[in-house]
Design a protein around this motif. Structure first.
Motif, PDB file in Angstrom:
ATOM      1  N   ILE A 162      10.938  -2.921 -21.550  1.00  0.00           N
ATOM      2  CA  ILE A 162      10.225  -2.356 -20.403  1.00  0.00           C
ATOM      3  C   ILE A 162      11.172  -2.315 -19.213  1.00  0.00           C
ATOM      4  CG2 ILE A 162       8.321  -2.605 -18.774  1.00  0.00           C
ATOM      5  CD1 ILE A 162       6.755  -4.051 -20.912  1.00  0.00           C
ATOM      6  N   TYR A 163      11.378  -1.113 -18.675  1.00  0.00           N
ATOM      7  CA  TYR A 163      12.163  -0.907 -17.460  1.00  0.00           C
ATOM      8  C   TYR A 163      11.195  -0.625 -16.311  1.00  0.00           C
ATOM      9  CZ  TYR A 163      16.183  -0.290 -20.579  1.00  0.00           C
ATOM     10  OH  TYR A 163      17.166  -0.472 -21.523  1.00  0.00           O
ATOM     11  N   ILE A 164      11.538  -1.106 -15.118  1.00  0.00           N
ATOM     12  CA  ILE A 164      10.658  -0.948 -13.958  1.00  0.00           C
ATOM     13  C   ILE A 164      11.376  -0.172 -12.859  1.00  0.00           C
ATOM     14  CG2 ILE A 164       9.429  -2.177 -12.111  1.00  0.00           C
ATOM     15  CD1 ILE A 164       8.808  -4.372 -14.082  1.00  0.00           C
ATOM     16  N   PHE A 165      10.614   0.687 -12.180  1.00  0.00           N
ATOM     17  CA  PHE A 165      11.097   1.468 -11.044  1.00  0.00           C
ATOM     18  C   PHE A 165      10.119   1.250  -9.893  1.00  0.00           C
ATOM     19  CE2 PHE A 165      12.088   3.346 -15.052  1.00  0.00           C
ATOM     20  CZ  PHE A 165      13.404   3.753 -14.964  1.00  0.00           C
ATOM     21  N   HIS A 166      10.643   0.966  -8.708  1.00  0.00           N
ATOM     22  CA  HIS A 166       9.785   0.698  -7.549  1.00  0.00           C
ATOM     23  C   HIS A 166      10.222   1.609  -6.408  1.00  0.00           C
ATOM     24  CE1 HIS A 166       7.529  -2.647  -5.130  1.00  0.00           C
ATOM     25  NE2 HIS A 166       7.220  -1.431  -4.717  1.00  0.00           N
ATOM     26  N   ASN A 167       9.324   2.520  -6.026  1.00  0.00           N
ATOM     27  CA  ASN A 167       9.643   3.527  -5.005  1.00  0.00           C
ATOM     28  C   ASN A 167      10.940   4.259  -5.341  1.00  0.00           C
ATOM     29  OD1 ASN A 167       7.332   3.000  -3.483  1.00  0.00           O
ATOM     30  ND2 ASN A 167       8.341   1.396  -2.302  1.00  0.00           N
ATOM     31  N   GLU A 168      11.012   4.717  -6.590  1.00  0.00           N
ATOM     32  CA  GLU A 168      12.130   5.501  -7.131  1.00  0.00           C
ATOM     33  C   GLU A 168      13.400   4.682  -7.366  1.00  0.00           C
ATOM     34  OE1 GLU A 168      11.143   8.252  -8.038  1.00  0.00           O
ATOM     35  OE2 GLU A 168       9.457   8.702  -6.736  1.00  0.00           O
TER      36      GLU A 168
ATOM     37  N   GLU B  37       0.829  -1.200   0.000  1.00  0.00           N
ATOM     38  CA  GLU B  37       0.000   0.000   0.000  1.00  0.00           C
ATOM     39  C   GLU B  37       0.866   1.253   0.000  1.00  0.00           C
ATOM     40  OE1 GLU B  37      -3.799   1.799   2.536  1.00  0.00           O
ATOM     41  OE2 GLU B  37      -2.808  -0.058   3.131  1.00  0.00           O
ATOM     42  N   ASN B  38       0.465   2.233  -0.837  1.00  0.00           N
ATOM     43  CA  ASN B  38       1.143   3.524  -0.978  1.00  0.00           C
ATOM     44  C   ASN B  38       2.487   3.443  -1.693  1.00  0.00           C
ATOM     45  OD1 ASN B  38      -0.890   5.088   0.284  1.00  0.00           O
ATOM     46  ND2 ASN B  38      -0.147   4.426   2.285  1.00  0.00           N
ATOM     47  N   ASP B  39       2.811   2.309  -2.290  1.00  0.00           N
ATOM     48  CA  ASP B  39       4.024   2.219  -3.103  1.00  0.00           C
ATOM     49  C   ASP B  39       3.851   2.988  -4.404  1.00  0.00           C
ATOM     50  OD1 ASP B  39       5.279   0.671  -1.255  1.00  0.00           O
ATOM     51  OD2 ASP B  39       5.546  -1.090  -2.529  1.00  0.00           O
ATOM     52  N   LYS B  40       4.971   3.347  -4.995  1.00  0.00           N
ATOM     53  CA  LYS B  40       4.993   4.006  -6.294  1.00  0.00           C
ATOM     54  C   LYS B  40       5.745   3.105  -7.267  1.00  0.00           C
ATOM     55  CE  LYS B  40       5.991   8.401  -6.485  1.00  0.00           C
ATOM     56  NZ  LYS B  40       6.782   9.669  -6.489  1.00  0.00           N
ATOM     57  N   VAL B  41       5.102   2.770  -8.373  1.00  0.00           N
ATOM     58  CA  VAL B  41       5.715   1.897  -9.377  1.00  0.00           C
ATOM     59  C   VAL B  41       5.745   2.623 -10.711  1.00  0.00           C
ATOM     60  CG1 VAL B  41       5.563  -0.296 -10.616  1.00  0.00           C
ATOM     61  CG2 VAL B  41       4.916  -0.182  -8.207  1.00  0.00           C
ATOM     62  N   GLY B  42       6.892   2.634 -11.359  1.00  0.00           N
ATOM     63  CA  GLY B  42       7.030   3.289 -12.651  1.00  0.00           C
ATOM     64  C   GLY B  42       7.418   2.303 -13.731  1.00  0.00           C
ATOM     65  N   LEU B  43       6.913   2.537 -14.938  1.00  0.00           N
ATOM     66  CA  LEU B  43       7.289   1.757 -16.112  1.00  0.00           C
ATOM     67  C   LEU B  43       7.835   2.698 -17.169  1.00  0.00           C
ATOM     68  CD1 LEU B  43       4.235  -0.633 -16.712  1.00  0.00           C
ATOM     69  CD2 LEU B  43       6.326  -1.116 -15.443  1.00  0.00           C
ATOM     70  N   LEU B  44       8.918   2.307 -17.798  1.00  0.00           N
ATOM     71  CA  LEU B  44       9.410   3.010 -18.976  1.00  0.00           C
ATOM     72  C   LEU B  44       9.370   2.026 -20.131  1.00  0.00           C
ATOM     73  CD1 LEU B  44      10.728   5.454 -20.377  1.00  0.00           C
ATOM     74  CD2 LEU B  44      12.938   4.453 -19.796  1.00  0.00           C
ATOM     75  N   LEU B  45       8.572   2.341 -21.124  1.00  0.00           N
ATOM     76  CA  LEU B  45       8.412   1.479 -22.291  1.00  0.00           C
ATOM     77  C   LEU B  45       9.141   2.104 -23.470  1.00  0.00           C
ATOM     78  CD1 LEU B  45       7.060  -0.859 -23.843  1.00  0.00           C
ATOM     79  CD2 LEU B  45       5.042   0.600 -24.084  1.00  0.00           C
ATOM     80  N   GLN B  46      10.105   1.385 -24.019  1.00  0.00           N
ATOM     81  CA  GLN B  46      10.852   1.841 -25.187  1.00  0.00           C
ATOM     82  C   GLN B  46      10.481   0.963 -26.379  1.00  0.00           C
ATOM     83  OE1 GLN B  46      15.001   1.760 -23.954  1.00  0.00           O
ATOM     84  NE2 GLN B  46      14.910   3.897 -23.348  1.00  0.00           N
ATOM     85  N   LEU B  47      10.004   1.605 -27.420  1.00  0.00           N
ATOM     86  CA  LEU B  47       9.561   0.891 -28.610  1.00  0.00           C
ATOM     87  C   LEU B  47      10.402   1.301 -29.809  1.00  0.00           C
ATOM     88  CD1 LEU B  47       5.707   1.442 -28.210  1.00  0.00           C
ATOM     89  CD2 LEU B  47       7.040  -0.531 -27.456  1.00  0.00           C
ATOM     90  N   SER B  48      10.745   0.331 -30.625  1.00  0.00           N
ATOM     91  CA  SER B  48      11.381   0.603 -31.910  1.00  0.00           C
ATOM     92  C   SER B  48      10.801  -0.373 -32.920  1.00  0.00           C
ATOM     93  CB  SER B  48      12.903   0.438 -31.815  1.00  0.00           C
ATOM     94  OG  SER B  48      13.248  -0.930 -31.695  1.00  0.00           O
ATOM     95  N   ASP B  49      11.208  -0.253 -34.162  1.00  0.00           N
ATOM     96  CA  ASP B  49      10.718  -1.190 -35.170  1.00  0.00           C
ATOM     97  C   ASP B  49      11.216  -2.606 -34.902  1.00  0.00           C
ATOM     98  OD1 ASP B  49       9.425   0.849 -36.464  1.00  0.00           O
ATOM     99  OD2 ASP B  49      11.094   1.260 -37.839  1.00  0.00           O
ATOM    100  N   ALA B  50      12.347  -2.719 -34.183  1.00  0.00           N
ATOM    101  CA  ALA B  50      12.973  -4.032 -33.998  1.00  0.00           C
ATOM    102  C   ALA B  50      12.635  -4.695 -32.675  1.00  0.00           C
ATOM    103  CB  ALA B  50      14.490  -3.903 -34.117  1.00  0.00           C
ATOM    104  N   ASP B  51      12.365  -3.910 -31.622  1.00  0.00           N
ATOM    105  CA  ASP B  51      12.158  -4.546 -30.324  1.00  0.00           C
ATOM    106  C   ASP B  51      11.328  -3.690 -29.378  1.00  0.00           C
ATOM    107  OD1 ASP B  51      13.941  -2.575 -29.667  1.00  0.00           O
ATOM    108  OD2 ASP B  51      15.500  -3.898 -28.887  1.00  0.00           O
ATOM    109  N   LEU B  52      11.033  -4.298 -28.231  1.00  0.00           N
ATOM    110  CA  LEU B  52      10.275  -3.663 -27.151  1.00  0.00           C
ATOM    111  C   LEU B  52      11.048  -3.877 -25.858  1.00  0.00           C
ATOM    112  CD1 LEU B  52       6.510  -4.177 -26.289  1.00  0.00           C
ATOM    113  CD2 LEU B  52       8.261  -4.838 -24.650  1.00  0.00           C
TER     114      LEU B  52
END
Length: 268
Positions: free
Chosen positions: A88-94, A71-86
């Motif tokens: 996903i980077y994850i951040f948890h409470n900074e 509860e009250n955690d902060k979760v971040g996703l960074l999604l990088q897309l290109s023609d060749a691949d996908l």
């Protein structure tokens, strides 16, 4: 569920940042990316999921990628897309956890962020205004007796050198201990400040067989855990175990290697 695909917005043309800024109320909470056809109820939802572990919505892919979401955690996703691949980077409470998913093949479009609960709950989702500067996994920091330790000196049983322990805090004076040789061994350690002593609970141990030498080492580690009477952090990098039998065992802190990202295309 968002009705807008994440492919349609982002600070840079191929980068999309999604930040779950605050979790309020009910647990557990899961964060996923899925396709339009992937939306299903319960375990039927197919997607790239983070809940501490990484999964495809129903099957485990990588255990203990991060801490379980609270509860009250902060979760971040960074999604990088290109023609060749996908990616996903994850951040948890900074804290950057690094690359979680890397699909080097064609992937379905569009993708949607999904938040799911096992019962009633609230979550706030917002788009970050700035791409994080650090994407590499940041080692988890520990203090006191908590952390990952390996034996570096055990005069009575030098064959146990390099055996590893993980100690995590459960409450003010109670810790969880995990060790592994052939089998996994788990117990609680409770500190009694009145007499400055530690005591272990009965050890839960899986029952796989192994080579006689390894099984003998495992029995020695089990006895060491059962006989723990003292734990003392010596500086930031060392830990001393004292047993009821008079043994003194010295351990050194070590960093667990970063888990590998999921590379399979779960939508195939």
């Amino acid at each position: 569920r968002y009705s807008t695909p994440v492919n349609s917005f982002g600070e840079r043309s191929n980068d999309v940042g999604i930040c779950c800024t605050r979790l309020i109320l009910t647990l557990p909470f899961e964060l996923k990316l899925t396709t339009h056809n992937g939306f299903k109820s319960g375990w039927g939802l197919k997607g790239m999921q983070y809940l501490g572990n990484l999964s495809d919505g129903s099957g485990l892919l990588v255990s203990s990628f991060g801490d379980r979401i609270k509860e009250n955690d902060k979760v971040g996703l960074l999604l990088q897309l290109s023609d060749a691949d996908l990616k996903i980077y994850i951040f948890h409470n900074e804290r950057p956890l690094g690359l979680a998913f890397h699909v080097s093949s064609s992937y379905p479009k569009p993708l949607y962020p999904v938040v799911s609960f096992s019962s009633n709950g609230k979550v706030k989702i917002s788009r970050v205004q700035q791409i994080p500067t650090s994407l590499e996994r940041s080692p988890k920091e520990f203090t006191g007796v908590e952390g990952n330790w390996k034996i570096i000196d055990y005069p009575s049983h030098p064959e146990c050198i390099d055996c590893k322990f993980a100690i995590s805090k459960k409450s003010s004076n109670v810790y969880g201990l995990h060790a592994h040789v052939v089998n996994s061994m788990n117990c609680s350690l409770e500190y009694d400040p009145a007499n400055d002593q530690w005591k272990s609970s009965p050890i839960l141990r899986t029952r796989k067989g192994g080579p006689p030498e390894a099984m003998k080492k495992e029995d020695l580690i089990c006895k060491l855990i059962a006989d723990i009477q003292g734990l003392e952090a010596q500086g930031e990098q060392h830990l001393m175990i004292r047993t009821s039998g008079g043994d003194q065992v010295r351990l050194e802190r070590f960093t667990v290697p970063a888990p590998q990202p999921v590379t399979q295309n779960i939508f195939d």
